[in-house]
Design an enzyme around this catalytic site. Structure first.
Site, PDB file in Angstrom:
ATOM      1  N   CYS A 152      58.367  57.844  15.672  1.00 22.16           N
ATOM      2  CA  CYS A 152      57.161  57.535  16.445  1.00 22.16           C
ATOM      3  C   CYS A 152      55.965  57.564  15.489  1.00 22.16           C
ATOM      4  CB  CYS A 152      57.004  58.563  17.583  1.00 22.16           C
ATOM      5  SG  CYS A 152      55.798  58.071  18.840  1.00 22.16           S
ATOM      6  N   HIS A 164      57.910  64.966  15.335  1.00 23.00           N
ATOM      7  CA  HIS A 164      57.347  66.121  16.049  1.00 23.00           C
ATOM      8  C   HIS A 164      57.419  67.389  15.224  1.00 23.00           C
ATOM      9  CE1 HIS A 164      58.400  63.293  19.304  1.00 23.00           C
ATOM     10  NE2 HIS A 164      57.202  63.621  19.689  1.00 23.00           N
ATOM     11  N   GLU A 207      45.520  53.018  12.827  1.00 21.99           N
ATOM     12  CA  GLU A 207      44.935  53.399  14.120  1.00 21.99           C
ATOM     13  C   GLU A 207      43.865  54.484  14.029  1.00 21.99           C
ATOM     14  OE1 GLU A 207      47.918  53.988  17.242  1.00 21.99           O
ATOM     15  OE2 GLU A 207      49.265  52.564  16.275  1.00 21.99           O
ATOM     16  N   ILE A 217      55.410  53.369  12.803  1.00 18.56           N
ATOM     17  CA  ILE A 217      55.228  53.015  14.218  1.00 18.56           C
ATOM     18  C   ILE A 217      53.771  52.714  14.550  1.00 18.56           C
ATOM     19  CG2 ILE A 217      55.724  53.796  16.584  1.00 18.56           C
ATOM     20  CD1 ILE A 217      58.174  53.199  14.759  1.00 18.56           C
ATOM     21  N   LYS A 242      42.744  76.241  31.393  1.00 18.01           N
ATOM     22  CA  LYS A 242      43.123  75.797  30.049  1.00 18.01           C
ATOM     23  C   LYS A 242      42.401  76.638  28.995  1.00 18.01           C
ATOM     24  CE  LYS A 242      42.109  72.014  26.881  1.00 18.01           C
ATOM     25  NZ  LYS A 242      43.443  71.544  26.470  1.00 18.01           N
ATOM     26  N   CYS A 290      59.483  55.540  22.890  1.00 17.95           N
ATOM     27  CA  CYS A 290      59.918  56.861  22.406  1.00 17.95           C
ATOM     28  C   CYS A 290      60.721  57.603  23.462  1.00 17.95           C
ATOM     29  CB  CYS A 290      58.754  57.731  21.978  1.00 17.95           C
ATOM     30  SG  CYS A 290      57.130  57.116  22.301  1.00 17.95           S
TER      31      CYS A 290
HETATM   32  N1  GLN Z   1      51.550  52.957  17.891  1.00 15.40           N
HETATM   33  C1  GLN Z   1      51.483  54.243  18.478  1.00 15.40           C
HETATM   34  C2  GLN Z   1      51.382  55.292  17.397  1.00 15.40           C
HETATM   35  O1  GLN Z   1      51.937  55.133  16.361  1.00 15.40           O
HETATM   36  C3  GLN Z   1      52.700  54.516  19.329  1.00 15.40           C
HETATM   37  C4  GLN Z   1      52.610  55.853  20.013  1.00 15.40           C
HETATM   38  C5  GLN Z   1      53.708  56.091  21.043  1.00 15.40           C
HETATM   39  O2  GLN Z   1      54.767  55.535  20.982  1.00 15.40           O
HETATM   40  N2  GLN Z   1      53.483  56.944  21.999  1.00 15.40           N
HETATM   41  O3  GLN Z   1      50.757  56.316  17.565  1.00 15.40           O
HETATM   42 ZN    ZN Z   2      56.600  56.586  20.154  1.00 14.80          ZN
END
Ligand code: GLN
Ligand code: ZN
Length: 766
Positions: free
Chosen positions: A726, A694, A484, A431, A19, A643
């Protein structure tokens, strides 16, 4: 005399050397020669390890600078024409296929069977030609020979290669390319033979899948053709039982067959019955998919008789390549010794093979000490108070249908929730995660290293949360999240706080390219000693009058992204996690949080390889979710999120989760994904992602309005939510704010159309 070998070993190096070398090369810090030196060092060490353990020969061709499927694209001279490469090319070109360049997007990546490893998907067209491409495999065979080893090259079989490839134009069948492909395989075999190679392992893991008659019958044709090369072929199948493909595999004109005796344990007797008289049988007796010690005495008991019969036609092996487990326990100085004594990573699994081989050939007394140590470790694990928690077992035994369903059906809940939250039509939300800025990461790292006090760390995270809440309020989002900031990873964060989980320091496995993951180890009964998210969520709620959505990871995803116990069914572990998450859901509700999201992005990837096994999985998986979600009142709204899934074949099981709202990734499929939900008449509320997180591109309002209008044609408008695909943790704040502002504008424009009576919708406009 039994023989022993491996199907493949980790290529990342004991300390992820590959890596770091890859990434330095990509940055331009080292040149190709330096990268090749690192790679060669990893290969040599791997071969030396196999040799020292007394394995018969060394496996060559399991190394790849990025991915073995991509190596085969290079070997078979079939790089996608859009890259404009010739049949043979250099390492820089190879990496462009994997990573894209200014003119071409990268080749697509997808999961390798039911593992967490991702391979690059070969692209096939009716005019795709195959020819001998790069020489790397032959170079590596020569490299092994020069170093004094006896190489057993491994190839991905022609049928697996074609099966896992993608048809890039309509109206053709990739199986039609088989006749064009086989001569190149024959050339490869002939060249290996000329180099003095005796055995070639040829992997056909698709034999563990449901195959159509067309694919099944192609095996015979293909292997008759390959047989003419006069090479001894070991046909390897793994990741599951062969079932209806068993006869296909055993009747092929090859010199040996490898079967997965861990997952395919039940069909061993049948395999032996059908094994032709002179054929080698390689038995995968060491679990290549998990990190527990093998029960060596059990293997010896089980295979003693077969060894008497087969002698040197019995080969001992791990069930599959060891690339799915970490490299060596020698790199785990901090793992607690009791738990460590229960584990075997790749290196230790090779030692297990060595012990087994000696025991078969020289008698158990020749390895009495090793066998005694193994038996003692297994007995200690079985009896350990750290594994078994009577309270968890009792609680699980008491779970009834009362616990796995909400109090009322969706219609009643929906009415109560609408009365409670009074959200506008097309409510907007996100999300969960907001940008994980360098400041957040550095605060977390400093806290872990003891440079930041707990109080300072809490204060730093609260500042981030306050910032995220203020931004969302200013943007006019309807249902907010705390962002988060405090979470490193959506599984690790919970695993670190749950009983029954351990974390390694160096338990890396390759996910794709230079990316490795370090899955938590679930070793014992799971419970939740204390609330995990309540303080952060309550703090976030205290900052706003808007509803704050609590954010949790679901039981199936936690299970799926961990190394799991092998001493109880996955379903049992999932239900234990479900009860722990349920406790958190109930605590959030008690803290005044009215909307709680339980993420299940891994729900679909947990599907078994064989369709016949789906119903059982979906039954316990949806039940685990419902147990986690059903401890709350009707007026509490449960969301879930998934997702990048193909949902259509599991819609009934998604409906069976009975989440009040599901958010899914749909923007890249231009809402096509939603059609399935519409056709199925999905009963609950849905938030189809309206923009791709993304990409750094900021989508404009018109784009998102169009997607929502499209969604509203298949989903009842009163059930539609508006959200990104996401979480936003990988994005920057500037693009995030711009995109969300446009998203809120799109929702507002829809509300206006709705108010103008364009849609008959019974949700009030606020
Ligand atoms: N709650 C998570 C985020 O928003 C969901 C991530 C995911 O779906 N992989 O990062
Ligand atoms: Zn997601």
């Amino acid at each position: 005399m039994a023989l022993a070998h491996v199907l493949g070993v980790p290529r990342i190096g004991p300390n992820r050397e590959l890596k770091f070398a890859q990434e330095s090369f990509w940055r331009g810090d080292i040149d190709e020669a330096a990268l090749r030196t690192v790679a060669s060092g990893i290969r040599q060490a791997n071969w030396q390890r196999q040799h020292a353990a007394g394995l018969d020969g060394v496996t060559v061709g399991d190394f790849a600078f990025y991915d073995p499927m991509l190596n085969h694209v290079a070997l078979l001279g079939c790089a996608p024409a859009r890259f404009g490469l010739g049949a043979s090319f250099g390492l820089a070109d190879y990496f462009q296929l994997a990573r894209g360049n200014a003119a071409c997007h990268a080749m697509e990546m997808t999961k390798w069977f039911d593992t967490n490893y991702h391979y690059l998907v070969p692209e096939l067209k009716p005019d795709t030609q195959f020819s001998l491409g790069v020489d790397w495999l032959f170079d590596e065979v020569a490299e092994a020979q020069t170093a004094g080893f006896k190489p057993k090259p491994v190839l991905i079989g022609p049928l697996t290669f074609l099966h896992l490839a993608k048809e890039k134009s309509a109206g053709f069948n990739r199986l039609d390319l088989l006749d064009r492909l086989l001569p190149v395989y024959a050339q490869i075999l002939a060249r290996l033979k000329a180099m003095g190679v005796e055995w070639v392992q040829i992997d056909e893991p698709i034999l563990a899948l449901d195959l159509s008659a067309e694919w099944r019958s192609a095996f015979e044709r293909a292997y008759h053709a390959l047989n003419s090369a006069g090479m001894k072929l070991l046909l390897a199948s793994y990741f599951g039982p062969l079932r209806e493909n068993l006869l296909v595999a055993l009747k092929l004109p090859v010199a040996g067959v490898h079967v997965d005796c861990v997952r395919g344990a039940d069909e061993l007797a049948q395999v032996i019955d059908w094994l032709p008289a002179t054929r080698v049988l390689s038995v995968g007796v060491v679990d290549g998919r998990n990190i527990w010690k093998t029960d060596l005495a059990a293997v010896l008991d089980r295979f003693d008789g077969l060894h008497q019969r087969l002698g040197d036609r019995l080969w001992l092996a791990p069930s599959c390549s060891l690339q799915h487990v970490p490299v060596s326990l020698a790199n785990e100085p901090r793992l607690d010794p009791e738990l460590k004594n229960w584990l075997a990573y790749a290196d230790e699994k090779i030692s297990e093979l060595s012990t087994l081989k000696t025991a078969f050939n020289g008698g158990r007394q020749a390895v009495a000490a090793e066998l005694a140590a193994n038996a003692a470790a297994l007995a200690a694990r079985r009896a350990s108070a750290r594994v078994h928690d009577a309270a968890v077992a009792a609680r699980l035994a008491a779970v009834t249908t009362v616990h796995d369903a909400r109090n009322s059906g969706f219609a009643l809940r929906q009415a109560e929730q609408r009365a409670r939250f009074r959200l506008p039509a097309f409510p907007t939300t996100t999300i969960g995660s907001f940008p994980q800025t360098p400041a957040i990461r550095s605060a977390r790292a400093r806290f872990k290293q003891g440079e930041l006090s707990a109080a300072d760390y809490t204060a730093a995270m609260q500042r981030e949360i306050a910032h995220a809440v203020a931004r969302q309020d200013a943007l006019g989002l309807d249902v907010l999240v705390h962002g988060e900031a405090e979470r490193n990873d959506m599984v690790e964060y919970f695993g670190e706080q749950l009983a029954g989980f351990a974390f390694s320091q160096n338990g890396w496995v390759q996910s794709y390219g230079s990316r490795c993951v370090k899955p938590p180890i679930i070793f014992g009964d799971v419970s939740r000693p204390a609330a995990m998210t309540v303080a952060w969520t309550r703090y976030a709620q205290s900052l706003t009058a808007k509803p704050m959505k609590g954010m949790l990871t679901g039981p199936v995803t936690i299970l799926q992204w961990s190394f799991v116990r092998d001493d109880q069914p996955r379903a049992t572990t999932a239900l234990q996690i479900a009860l722990a998450i349920r406790d958190e859901v109930v605590d959030l509700e008690s803290a005044g949080i009215g909307i709680i999201q339980i993420d299940e992005p891994a729900y679909r990837e947990g599907l078994p390889l064989r369709q016949a096994d789906w119903a059982h999985y979906l039954d316990w998986a949806s039940r685990a979710f419902r147990i986690s979600a059903s401890g709350v009142a009707d007026a509490t709204q449960i969301h879930t999120h998934m997702c990048y899934s193909e949902f259509n074949d599991i819609l009934p099981a998604i409906a069976a989760m009975d989440a009040d709202v599901i958010t899914i990734e749909t923007s890249r499929s231009d809402m096509e994904l939603l059609r399935g939900f519409g056709d199925f008449n999905y009963p609950n509320e849905i938030g189809p992602g309206v923009y791709d997180i993304h990409s750094p591109r900021v989508p404009d309002t018109a784009d998102m309005t169009r997607l929502l209008e499209k969604a509203a044609q298949v989903i009842a408008p009163q059930n539609l939510w508006v959200n990104p695909d996401c979480g936003l943790k990988t994005r920057g704040w500037a693009e995030t704010e711009a995109a969300l502002a446009n998203m809120v504008a799109a929702a507002r424009s829809l509300r206006q159309q709705h108010a103008a009576g364009e849609w008959k919708c019974n949700r009030e406009i606020v």
